[in-house]
Enzyme design. Structure first.
Site, PDB file in Angstrom:
ATOM      1  N   LYS A  52      -6.941   6.629  11.192  1.00 44.95           N
ATOM      2  CA  LYS A  52      -7.712   6.096  12.318  1.00 44.95           C
ATOM      3  C   LYS A  52      -6.820   5.917  13.533  1.00 44.95           C
ATOM      4  CE  LYS A  52      -9.071   2.385  10.168  1.00 44.95           C
ATOM      5  NZ  LYS A  52      -8.421   2.666   8.878  1.00 44.95           N
ATOM      6  N   THR A  53      -5.700   5.251  13.319  1.00 45.77           N
ATOM      7  CA  THR A  53      -4.807   4.977  14.434  1.00 45.77           C
ATOM      8  C   THR A  53      -4.245   6.296  14.984  1.00 45.77           C
ATOM      9  OG1 THR A  53      -4.301   2.824  13.499  1.00 45.77           O
ATOM     10  CG2 THR A  53      -2.743   3.684  15.112  1.00 45.77           C
ATOM     11  N   ASP A 245      -8.535  -0.160  18.759  1.00 49.74           N
ATOM     12  CA  ASP A 245      -8.141  -0.038  17.349  1.00 49.74           C
ATOM     13  C   ASP A 245      -8.508  -1.339  16.627  1.00 49.74           C
ATOM     14  OD1 ASP A 245      -7.129   1.130  15.078  1.00 49.74           O
ATOM     15  OD2 ASP A 245      -5.019   0.997  15.645  1.00 49.74           O
ATOM     16  N   GLU A 246      -8.611  -1.301  15.316  1.00 51.87           N
ATOM     17  CA  GLU A 246      -8.886  -2.495  14.490  1.00 51.87           C
ATOM     18  C   GLU A 246     -10.138  -3.244  14.978  1.00 51.87           C
ATOM     19  OE1 GLU A 246      -6.911  -2.979  11.882  1.00 51.87           O
ATOM     20  OE2 GLU A 246      -4.890  -2.294  12.386  1.00 51.87           O
ATOM     21  N   GLN A 276     -11.357  -4.023   5.745  1.00 48.39           N
ATOM     22  CA  GLN A 276     -10.094  -4.673   6.114  1.00 48.39           C
ATOM     23  C   GLN A 276     -10.298  -5.802   7.116  1.00 48.39           C
ATOM     24  OE1 GLN A 276      -6.475  -2.139   6.596  1.00 48.39           O
ATOM     25  NE2 GLN A 276      -7.957  -0.481   6.652  1.00 48.39           N
ATOM     26  N   ARG A 620      -0.933  -0.845   2.021  1.00 47.08           N
ATOM     27  CA  ARG A 620       0.212  -0.615   2.907  1.00 47.08           C
ATOM     28  C   ARG A 620       1.237   0.323   2.281  1.00 47.08           C
ATOM     29  NH1 ARG A 620      -2.049  -0.778   6.790  1.00 47.08           N
ATOM     30  NH2 ARG A 620      -3.854  -1.084   5.479  1.00 47.08           N
TER      31      ARG A 620
HETATM   32  P1  ATP Z   1      -5.002   1.451   8.557  1.00 49.52           P
HETATM   33  O1  ATP Z   1      -6.418   1.289   8.102  1.00 49.52           O
HETATM   34  O2  ATP Z   1      -4.039   0.896   7.584  1.00 49.52           O
HETATM   35  O3  ATP Z   1      -4.806   0.994   9.956  1.00 49.52           O
HETATM   36  P2  ATP Z   1      -5.208   4.158   9.571  1.00 49.52           P
HETATM   37  O4  ATP Z   1      -6.536   4.651   9.148  1.00 49.52           O
HETATM   38  O5  ATP Z   1      -5.057   3.694  10.960  1.00 49.52           O
HETATM   39  O6  ATP Z   1      -4.712   3.042   8.537  1.00 49.52           O
HETATM   40  P3  ATP Z   1      -2.924   5.802  10.105  1.00 49.52           P
HETATM   41  O7  ATP Z   1      -1.936   4.700  10.137  1.00 49.52           O
HETATM   42  O8  ATP Z   1      -3.358   6.397  11.376  1.00 49.52           O
HETATM   43  O9  ATP Z   1      -4.188   5.315   9.246  1.00 49.52           O
HETATM   44  O10 ATP Z   1      -2.417   6.966   9.155  1.00 49.52           O
HETATM   45  C1  ATP Z   1      -1.824   6.711   7.888  1.00 49.52           C
HETATM   46  C2  ATP Z   1      -0.688   7.683   7.652  1.00 49.52           C
HETATM   47  O11 ATP Z   1      -1.224   8.994   7.417  1.00 49.52           O
HETATM   48  C3  ATP Z   1       0.232   7.814   8.848  1.00 49.52           C
HETATM   49  O12 ATP Z   1       1.539   7.987   8.381  1.00 49.52           O
HETATM   50  C4  ATP Z   1      -0.281   9.079   9.526  1.00 49.52           C
HETATM   51  O13 ATP Z   1       0.694   9.705  10.303  1.00 49.52           O
HETATM   52  C5  ATP Z   1      -0.692   9.929   8.324  1.00 49.52           C
HETATM   53  N1  ATP Z   1      -1.747  10.906   8.678  1.00 49.52           N
HETATM   54  C6  ATP Z   1      -3.005  10.634   9.061  1.00 49.52           C
HETATM   55  N2  ATP Z   1      -3.709  11.770   9.274  1.00 49.52           N
HETATM   56  C7  ATP Z   1      -2.866  12.793   9.040  1.00 49.52           C
HETATM   57  C8  ATP Z   1      -2.978  14.226   9.110  1.00 49.52           C
HETATM   58  N3  ATP Z   1      -4.109  14.826   9.466  1.00 49.52           N
HETATM   59  N4  ATP Z   1      -1.889  14.942   8.782  1.00 49.52           N
HETATM   60  C9  ATP Z   1      -0.731  14.356   8.421  1.00 49.52           C
HETATM   61  N5  ATP Z   1      -0.553  13.016   8.339  1.00 49.52           N
HETATM   62  C10 ATP Z   1      -1.603  12.230   8.654  1.00 49.52           C
HETATM   63 MG    MG Z   2      -4.560   1.826  11.789  1.00 49.50          MG
END
Ligand code: ATP
Ligand code: MG
Length: 694
Positions: A52-53, A245-246, A276, A620
């Protein structure tokens, strides 16, 4: 020989050459769709670690590539640090143009906008911001002014008053309803709450003080009040795109702000995970996510299910844990990563053995090549790491701590800040009260009278000099007058930097500190640090705003990143670990009554929030996850009474099946099997730990 000065032109700042971002290569299909979504409202709702981030960062990059001026993009995140990290990543994609994107928290942004637009709406821009502790102190003054100080012991305390007030303001729920729900024993005081709140509100206004809630409230009002429409429209016109975000941790007020800001262009992208949501206790509501499609008709909704962070065994455990949640909208996470060991469930004898295991395992992983900074130890509440902190220090393992008691909440730091605040805003009653009470010979009554004298003369600083104190306060009064005058003079002459202010304050305050507090050395060192941080700010206003709105959470935030070791283990509360990831994660104290915390036990909603919090903790981890629980737990933090502890209720049989159970062997001589170890006569560690307790 003199000649005319020659002009030296500044160079045009080189912008890192851009390469087109390859969205298809760096994002999956759903992520790419979201990142390159055309104008209009967009909701990305997805589980932990699904990118997402990352998608949001790429969306910022996409908008800039599309030609949206960077300064017309607003990126709202939960901490300033998160915004900085995201913008640093965007910069790698599209170059330094992205530096002009406005990134920060809701509160930080509100602050910036109110300084600029507030004066047109009756908010003089020399306001000071009250942090939560200050706001509670002001509430205390109101409580006393309204005659509830000694009316009855049962009248709610300042913390309760402030909590109810803040909840009311952030959620719009009537005070009576909040009391019935959360404090049934105070329902009879419904009207009195109103009286105190009215005084509190008037007091803040009269003294040009804004609490955290006011920042959001005034921002929303600028956008919503018909009479403020001309200003509100200009505020709304500052940005063409807003990204958040969040989103699951925003409250009603924040959602109203977003509606107001996007009324015209409707270019709002929000990203969140209902599983979350961990800030309901502060008024956050997942209704913001659920109602988004209704509030923004025609909104596109993107869901992501592929997790890029964790191994499948870690996801299995996390999925099973959250599947027990009462209400749930997100679906199973999966990964295409293969292999990975099952997460460990480690049973320890007691606190000491738990600590021992964590440290041993950290060293083992470190020897196998995992840097310390890729590991974190998480816990439900700040004090739970006390034993570990002692051990890490003893074994020379560098660590930093996030969450829990913060540097700026320390009394001596707040004392020094009170001086700066009074200079900044002479109407800051809370700070006057604090610093007057510090002075030897000035007591409660004199402090009150001095403040009244100031108020009577419109908070003219000279009114304090003219105030006639009782004889035993005379010397302190003189000293204080002299100090404040010197500070103000430096202000006028423009010779003062904020670090210089602190040096001046300390010529008097260090003596007070020595007399007032035990263990003066670490406290004086804190003030040295404060001075060093202050040195980095262009003005006192900037300094005070920055540290109030986004207090440093860790030692590296305190501005000695350069000297600090860069390979540092993180100890963090689960709340402060939100959005982060590490190769190895330890969750300690998975004990019922500790996680979930005992005070949540009576309330189903709170238990659900604790469950989501544990889900945040487990998700995490990238490769290694260990959950530990000691089965002997001291009953009180101070005492040496042990009792048997139950494993956290969230780790039921089905969840436990996803774990590898681990029992710890002792290297010390094993006691005779039929002679159980005698309970200790006294538990020195528990006593030491008690010092850190709340
Ligand atoms: P959270 O809910 O914990 O905030 P999130 O959904 O925001 O998580 P991110 O932190 O953006 O998730 O991504 C998690 C990990 O996966 C990061 O290390 C990110 O770089 C990697 N990642 C996400 N999408 C891809 C992709 N398409 N290819 C390679 N790596 C990815
Ligand atoms: Mg995130």
């Amino acid at each position: 020989m003199s000649s005319d000065p020659i002009p030296y032109p500044a160079r045009v700042r080189e912008v890192t050459p851009r390469r087109a971002v390859d969205f298809a290569a760096e994002l999956n299909e759903a992520q790419r769709k979201a990142a390159t979504h055309p104008d209009g409202p967009l909701l990305i709702v997805a589980g932990a670690g699904t990118g997402k981030t990352r998608t949001l960062v790429y969306r910022v990059a996409h908008l800039i590539e599309r030609g949206v001026p960077a300064e017309r993009i607003l990126l709202l995140t939960f901490t300033r640090r998160a915004a900085q990290e995201m913008l640093a990543r965007a910069e790698k994609l599209v170059g330094s143009t992205s530096r002009a994107v406005h990134g920060g928290t809701f509160h930080g942004t509100a602050h910036r906008l109110l300084r600029r637009f507030g004066p047109e709406a009756g908010i003089a821009n020399d306001f000071t911001i009250l942090d939560q502790g200050d706001a509670e102190d002001l509430m205390q003054l109101s409580r006393a002014a309204c005659g509830f100080a000694d009316k009855t012991k049962r009248f709610p305390k300042k913390e309760t008053l402030h909590h109810v007030y803040s909840r009311h303001v952030n959620t719009g729920i009537p005070v009576g309803a909040i009391l019935r729900e959360e404090y049934p024993r105070f329902v009879e005081f419904d009207e009195d709450f109103g009286t105190v709140f009215a005084d509190y509100t008037a007091r803040k206004q009269g003294r040009n003080l804004l609490d955290y809630d006011d920042l959001l409230l005034y921002w929303a009002m600028l956008l919503e009040t018909p009479e403020a429409r001309v200003i509100g429209d200009r505020v709304g016109a500052l940005y063409d795109h807003i990204l958040v975000d969040e989103y699951q941790d925003t409250n009603v007020l924040q959602s109203r702000i977003l509606k107001g800001m996007c009324r015209v262009h409707r270019n709002l992208t929000v990203v969140g995970d209902d599983a979350q949501s961990i800030y309901a206790f502060r008024g956050a509501t997942i209704r913001n996510i659920l109602d988004f499609p209704r509030d923004f008709a025609g909104a596109a909704v993107v869901t992501l299910e592929r997790n890029y962070r964790s191994t499948q065994p870690i996801l299995d455990a996390s999925n099973t844990l959250i599947s027990r949640a009462e209400e749930r909208f997100t679906k199973e996470l999966y990964t295409t990563r293969t292999g990975g060991e099952r997460p460990w469930l480690v049973t320890a004898q007691d606190d000491a053995q738990q600590t021992r295991f964590v440290v041993d395992r950290i060293l083992e992983l470190h020897e196998q090549g995992t840097p310390l900074r890729e590991m974190a130890v998480l816990f439900r509440a700040g004090y739970m790491s006390a034993d570990l902190e002692i051990e890490l220090t003893a074994r020379n393992i560098p660590f930093e701590k996030w969450g829990g008691l913060k540097f700026l909440e320390a009394a001596h730091v707040k004392d020094v800040l009170a001086f700066l605040r009074v200079l900044e805003n002479p109407r800051d009653e809370v700070s006057w009260y604090r610093l007057l009470n510090l002075m030897p010979g000035i007591g409660e009554t004199t402090a009150r009278r001095a403040i009244e004298a100031l108020a009577e003369r419109g908070w003219n600083p000279e009114a304090f000099a003219d105030f006639a104190p009782p004889p035993r306060a005379r010397e302190a009064h003189e000293q204080l007058v002299a100090l404040l005058r010197a500070l103000r003079r430096a202000d006028l002459e423009g010779t003062a930097g904020v670090a210089q202010d602190i040096v001046r304050v300390r010529t008097m305050y260090d003596g007070i500190l020595r007399a007032r507090y035990d263990r003066e050395e670490p406290r004086l060192a804190d003030l040295d640090r404060l001075q060093a941080i202050a040195d980095g700010f262009p003005s006192r206003t900037d300094f005070l705003a920055a540290i109030t709105l986004d207090p440093p959470a860790s030692s590296t935030d305190l501005g000695f990143g350069a000297e600090a070791e860069d390979d540092t283990l993180v100890l963090s509360t689960v709340h402060s670990a939100k959005g982060k990831e590490w190769d190895a994660v330890f969750l300690i104290w998975a004990v019922d009554g500790w996680f979930p915390m005992s005070r949540a036990l009576g309330d189903d909603d709170q238990i659900e929030e604790e469950r989501r919090l544990m889900y945040v903790a487990l998700t995490r981890a990238r490769d290694h996850l260990a959950v530990t629980h000691p089965f002997n737990v001291y009953q009180t933090r101070r005492g040496a009474d042990y009792s048997l502890a139950q494993l956290s209720r969230f780790l039921d049989r089905g969840v436990v099946r996803c774990f590898q159970q681990v029992v710890l062997e002792s290297t010390e001589t094993v006691p005779e099997p039929d002679a159980p170890a005698a309970p200790p006569v006294v538990d020195l560690r528990a006593i030491l730990r008690g010092r850190f307790g709340a």
